[in-house]
Scaffold this motif. Structure first.
Motif: not given
Length: 163
Positions: A34-35, A74-75, A80-82, A87-88
């Motif tokens: 995710l980074r 930090d996201l 919202a999708n990321v 969270r999942n």
């Protein structure tokens, strides 16, 4: 030969399934995945910079004993999708047998957790996750950390999240 091929292919498929399940249950993999998302902010403080900080500040040397690196993801500004994917993935960490849950605070949508991966009397990794409507943040502290220092490190991070 046919039986050997089936056995080999079955073995390879089982290794693939095992490696995929391990990958989804590791904090480093969440960061690596995710980074690079748009608007994600990532910081990695390695041992060299931590060593310099210990020289400049006695409180860092006391609290940071045994820490070799700190990663922060930090996201909060991502779409919202990321943030949902984050969270999942964090939920999968809670279920992982590699981490033990130290602290969990949950109020409505806000969720803060501290997970620990240890090797005997030392912590190898402390994972601090914060998911809320305004902030999605992951802090991964790695090293050979004496368990006596874990509480101090976690309390310092809690102060950061409360601001």
């Amino acid at each position: 030969m046919n039986k050997t091929m089936r056995t080999l292919s079955l073995l390879l498929m089982s290794l693939l399934v095992m490696s995929c399940s391990v990958m989804t249950r590791n904090a480093d993999d969440i960061i690596n995945d995710l980074r690079d998302a748009r608007h994600a902010q990532y910081l990695n403080v390695g041992s060299g910079l931590l060593g310099l900080g210990r020289l400049l500040s006695p409180t860092l040397s006391e609290a940071g004993l045994g820490i070799t690196s700190v990663q922060v993801l930090d996201l909060s500004k991502c779409n919202a999708n990321v943030r949902d994917k984050f969270r999942n993935r964090i939920q999968n960490l809670y279920k992982s047998r590699y981490y033990e849950e130290l602290v969990t605070n949950q109020r409505n949508y806000d969720h803060q957790s501290v997970l620990l991966r240890r090797d005997g009397q030392y912590a190898n990794e402390i994972v601090i996750a914060n998911a809320s409507q305004t902030s999605d943040l992951l802090v991964v502290i790695q090293g050979h950390i004496n368990l006596e220092n874990v509480e101090r490190i976690v309390n310092d991070q809690r102060n950061y999240f409360s601001k």
